[in-house]
Design a protein around this motif. Structure first.
Motif, PDB file in Angstrom:
ATOM      1  N   GLY A  63     -16.761  -0.667   6.217  1.00 43.84           N
ATOM      2  CA  GLY A  63     -15.496  -1.290   5.807  1.00 43.84           C
ATOM      3  C   GLY A  63     -14.520  -1.462   6.953  1.00 43.84           C
ATOM      4  N   THR A  64     -15.055  -1.575   8.159  1.00 47.46           N
ATOM      5  CA  THR A  64     -14.176  -1.745   9.325  1.00 47.46           C
ATOM      6  C   THR A  64     -14.280  -3.176   9.863  1.00 47.46           C
ATOM      7  OG1 THR A  64     -15.912  -0.837  10.745  1.00 47.46           O
ATOM      8  CG2 THR A  64     -14.266   0.704   9.923  1.00 47.46           C
ATOM      9  N   LEU A  65     -13.564  -3.433  10.930  1.00 49.79           N
ATOM     10  CA  LEU A  65     -13.430  -4.799  11.455  1.00 49.79           C
ATOM     11  C   LEU A  65     -13.961  -4.850  12.894  1.00 49.79           C
ATOM     12  CD1 LEU A  65     -12.029  -7.680  11.247  1.00 49.79           C
ATOM     13  CD2 LEU A  65      -9.941  -6.563  12.038  1.00 49.79           C
ATOM     14  N   VAL A  66     -14.605  -5.962  13.239  1.00 54.75           N
ATOM     15  CA  VAL A  66     -15.086  -6.117  14.618  1.00 54.75           C
ATOM     16  C   VAL A  66     -14.238  -7.160  15.342  1.00 54.75           C
ATOM     17  CG1 VAL A  66     -16.994  -6.986  16.022  1.00 54.75           C
ATOM     18  CG2 VAL A  66     -17.431  -5.339  14.197  1.00 54.75           C
ATOM     19  N   CYS A  67     -13.718  -6.768  16.497  1.00 60.04           N
ATOM     20  CA  CYS A  67     -12.983  -7.691  17.357  1.00 60.04           C
ATOM     21  C   CYS A  67     -13.949  -8.188  18.434  1.00 60.04           C
ATOM     22  CB  CYS A  67     -11.826  -6.982  18.060  1.00 60.04           C
ATOM     23  SG  CYS A  67     -10.676  -6.186  16.948  1.00 60.04           S
ATOM     24  N   MET A  68     -13.858  -9.445  18.755  1.00 63.77           N
ATOM     25  CA  MET A  68     -14.853  -9.990  19.681  1.00 63.77           C
ATOM     26  C   MET A  68     -14.209 -10.701  20.862  1.00 63.77           C
ATOM     27  SD  MET A  68     -18.066 -10.176  20.124  1.00 63.77           S
ATOM     28  CE  MET A  68     -18.745  -9.853  18.526  1.00 63.77           C
ATOM     29  N   HIS A  69     -14.636 -10.309  22.071  1.00 64.00           N
ATOM     30  CA  HIS A  69     -14.338 -11.125  23.249  1.00 64.00           C
ATOM     31  C   HIS A  69     -15.459 -12.140  23.319  1.00 64.00           C
ATOM     32  CE1 HIS A  69     -12.872 -11.576  27.613  1.00 64.00           C
ATOM     33  NE2 HIS A  69     -13.748 -12.555  27.365  1.00 64.00           N
ATOM     34  N   ALA A  70     -15.158 -13.343  22.876  1.00 58.94           N
ATOM     35  CA  ALA A  70     -16.198 -14.352  22.651  1.00 58.94           C
ATOM     36  C   ALA A  70     -16.216 -15.382  23.778  1.00 58.94           C
ATOM     37  CB  ALA A  70     -15.956 -15.017  21.298  1.00 58.94           C
ATOM     38  N   GLU A  71     -17.050 -15.135  24.749  1.00 59.55           N
ATOM     39  CA  GLU A  71     -17.316 -16.105  25.817  1.00 59.55           C
ATOM     40  C   GLU A  71     -18.721 -15.807  26.297  1.00 59.55           C
ATOM     41  OE1 GLU A  71     -13.902 -17.155  28.920  1.00 59.55           O
ATOM     42  OE2 GLU A  71     -14.106 -15.024  28.615  1.00 59.55           O
ATOM     43  N   ASN A  72     -19.489 -16.828  26.607  1.00 57.24           N
ATOM     44  CA  ASN A  72     -20.854 -16.601  27.061  1.00 57.24           C
ATOM     45  C   ASN A  72     -20.843 -16.144  28.529  1.00 57.24           C
ATOM     46  OD1 ASN A  72     -23.518 -16.828  28.004  1.00 57.24           O
ATOM     47  ND2 ASN A  72     -24.006 -18.232  26.330  1.00 57.24           N
ATOM     48  N   GLY A  73     -20.776 -14.838  28.709  1.00 56.48           N
ATOM     49  CA  GLY A  73     -20.650 -14.268  30.050  1.00 56.48           C
ATOM     50  C   GLY A  73     -21.884 -14.472  30.911  1.00 56.48           C
ATOM     51  N   ILE A  74     -23.040 -14.608  30.273  1.00 60.13           N
ATOM     52  CA  ILE A  74     -24.282 -14.777  31.040  1.00 60.13           C
ATOM     53  C   ILE A  74     -24.278 -16.148  31.728  1.00 60.13           C
ATOM     54  CG2 ILE A  74     -26.807 -14.932  30.840  1.00 60.13           C
ATOM     55  CD1 ILE A  74     -25.846 -12.111  30.323  1.00 60.13           C
ATOM     56  N   VAL A  75     -23.942 -17.181  30.967  1.00 57.74           N
ATOM     57  CA  VAL A  75     -23.895 -18.525  31.561  1.00 57.74           C
ATOM     58  C   VAL A  75     -22.753 -18.600  32.581  1.00 57.74           C
ATOM     59  CG1 VAL A  75     -23.469 -20.960  31.061  1.00 57.74           C
ATOM     60  CG2 VAL A  75     -24.976 -19.624  29.559  1.00 57.74           C
ATOM     61  N   ILE A  76     -21.599 -18.051  32.212  1.00 51.13           N
ATOM     62  CA  ILE A  76     -20.447 -18.101  33.124  1.00 51.13           C
ATOM     63  C   ILE A  76     -20.800 -17.441  34.461  1.00 51.13           C
ATOM     64  CG2 ILE A  76     -18.126 -17.114  33.506  1.00 51.13           C
ATOM     65  CD1 ILE A  76     -17.603 -17.751  30.482  1.00 51.13           C
TER      66      ILE A  76
END
Ligand code: URP
Ligand code: ZN
Ligand code: ZN
Length: 464
Positions: A176-189
């Motif tokens: 019942g918790t929440l996930v925060c996401m740093h969403a950027e494709n770091g592998i391609v970057i």
């Protein structure tokens, strides 16, 4: 101790009315017109707005990162936050790879305990999550850590693969918790960065030019898709571009529990700042990077219509001298992050309400209420109501100040530059009350180190 705030115009996410507020000890106990009560202290808020204390759900105080440590610790950072009308921050504890998340939490408690000017809570940055460690996540929730941050960016540092993402997300959903996401494709970057460096492209602007918005959009799309399958609500942090916002919008219109925040830097600053001479572009090296200016109107639209739920700062200051300088010879070595915890409320009021992009109620919703709701603090925080913590700002909607490192009304952060240097804002937090105690009086700090307390947060209940 009791406190009476008289004659103010009370604004919450849904209310707008004139009344008095009576506070006993740490809590609002009465709200009414012409309250006749005896109080130890009386504040006349005539002509001012009385709003819930700001909640900044994204700060990095005393954070080791990029070969150095963020310049504000829990003392200086929370004091600056208080100056700016914020009465609660949610900072990020960090699990080192292979480390117990519970041990990581203890480290962060030790950094913050007894130091803060205002209340604080923690998310947990998860950098690995083997099956054998999953039980810790439930324990963290019991300790009031009811959200995690996972990174698709920064390979070799915070990055986790999709398997780890899914494993942690599924457990977070079960708990019942929440996930925060740093969403950027770091592998391609990282591949793009490698090529740029080989070609001798090392000035600060290449930090931005190597991070296409498409790679943010891809990360957002993937994060939401994985979260949907894992049956967990997901909150995209520091969303910076229209491409990424579009993905949130598509998911939400399908009924997915996807939320996102943006930050003042993406609303008020843009790519052109990287082109400043004399290495000054380094001041704006943050991830995601600043975008082309046209994205700003789209972000405001997302805020207005609800696809963006909150405005956080991602406050992660590094001094220009000595810290940003580490990347003189290559943008890859510039510590990522910028200051902002102190300026959020004024910037959003000025750019949002004064410039007629959002209503007063929306201003409160975006700077306080929605963060409280999403992160298990509501209704204790995020509103002004009987029984709620007396976290209250007396906000002068007419007063103008120029943001500058030389102006003590606007700059108390422990960092030698401001990303908003020279910007005039209308709307200043003049008096700030944190759990019933005045900590900022007429723009002066009158609180004490340790006034703030750790707040255990509740489970995710959504934005209903
Ligand atoms: O550049 C940034 N945003 N630094 C802080 C770490 C993060 O990714 O939030
Ligand atoms: Zn991040
Ligand atoms: Zn951050």
């Amino acid at each position: 101790m009791s406190l009476l705030i008289k004659n103010g115009r009370i604004i919450t996410a849904v209310d707008d009315y004139k009344a008095d507020i009576f506070i006993e000890k740490e809590t609002v106990t009465q709200i009414g017109i012409g309250l006749s009560v005896q109080a130890d202290t009386v504040i006349d808020a005539g002509g001012k707005l009385v709003i819930p204390g700001g909640i900044d759900p994204h700060t990095h105080l005393d954070m080791p990162f990029g070969g150095t440590t963020s310049a504000d610790d829990f003392e200086t950072g929370t004091r600056a936050a208080a100056h700016g009308g914020t009465t609660c921050v949610i900072d990020f504890a960090i699990q080192n790879k292979g480390q117990s998340t519970l041990a990581a939490l203890e480290t962060w408690h030790n950094k913050a305990s007894g130091k803060t000017a205002i209340d604080y809570a923690f998310h947990m940055i998860v950098t690995d999550m083997e099956d054998s460690r999953l039980w810790e996540m439930r324990k963290l929730a019991d300790e009031g850590i009811t959200s995690y941050k996972l990174f698709m960016a920064y390979p070799g540092v915070f990055y986790v693969d999709d398997g780890t993402l899914f494993r942690a997300m599924r457990k977070a959903g079960e708990d019942g918790t929440l996930v925060c996401m740093h969403a950027e494709n770091g592998i391609v970057i990282d591949e793009i960065v490698k090529r740029a460096v080989q070609e001798g492209k090392t000035e600060p602007k290449w930090h931005s030019l190597t991070r296409p918005t498409r790679m943010e959009a891809e990360g957002v799309h993937r994060a939401i898709a994985i979260a949907e399958v894992a049956r967990v609500p997901v909150y995209i942090v520091h969303l910076s571009s229209y491409d990424a916002l579009e993905q949130v919008n598509i998911a939400r219109s399908r009924g997915v529990y996807a939320y996102a925040e943006t930050c003042p830097q993406y609303l008020f600053l843009d790519y052109s700042y990287y082109e400043k001479p004399n290495f000054e572009g380094a001041k704006y090296v943050m991830t995601p990077a600043l975008r082309e200016k046209w994205n700003q109107d789209e972000l405001w639209r997302g805020l207005k219509f609800g696809d963006l739920s909150s405005i956080a700062t991602d406050h992660c200051p590094f001094c220009f001298k000595d810290q940003k300088e580490l990347g003189r010879d290559s943008f890859t070595k510039i510590p990522n992050g910028a200051p902002g915890v102190e300026n959020r409320m004024s910037l959003v009021y000025n750019g949002g309400v004064v410039q007629k992009r959002i209503s007063l109620n929306k201003f409160v919703e975006l700077t306080s209420t929605n963060a409280a709701r999403l992160f298990g603090l509501f209704p204790r925080k995020g509103t002004i109501a009987v029984g709620s913590d007396a976290d209250i700002v007396i906000f002068n909607p007419d007063r103008k100040e120029t943001i500058s490192i030389n102006n003590k009304i606007t700059h108390n952060m422990n960092v030698d530059y401001s990303t908003y240097e020279g910007t005039e804002v209308q709307g200043i937090s003049e008096t700030v009350i944190s759990r019933g105690k005045v900590v900022i009086k007429d723009c002066q700090y009158v609180g004490r180190k340790g006034d703030g307390q750790f707040v255990k947060r509740g489970l995710f209940t959504g934005l209903h």
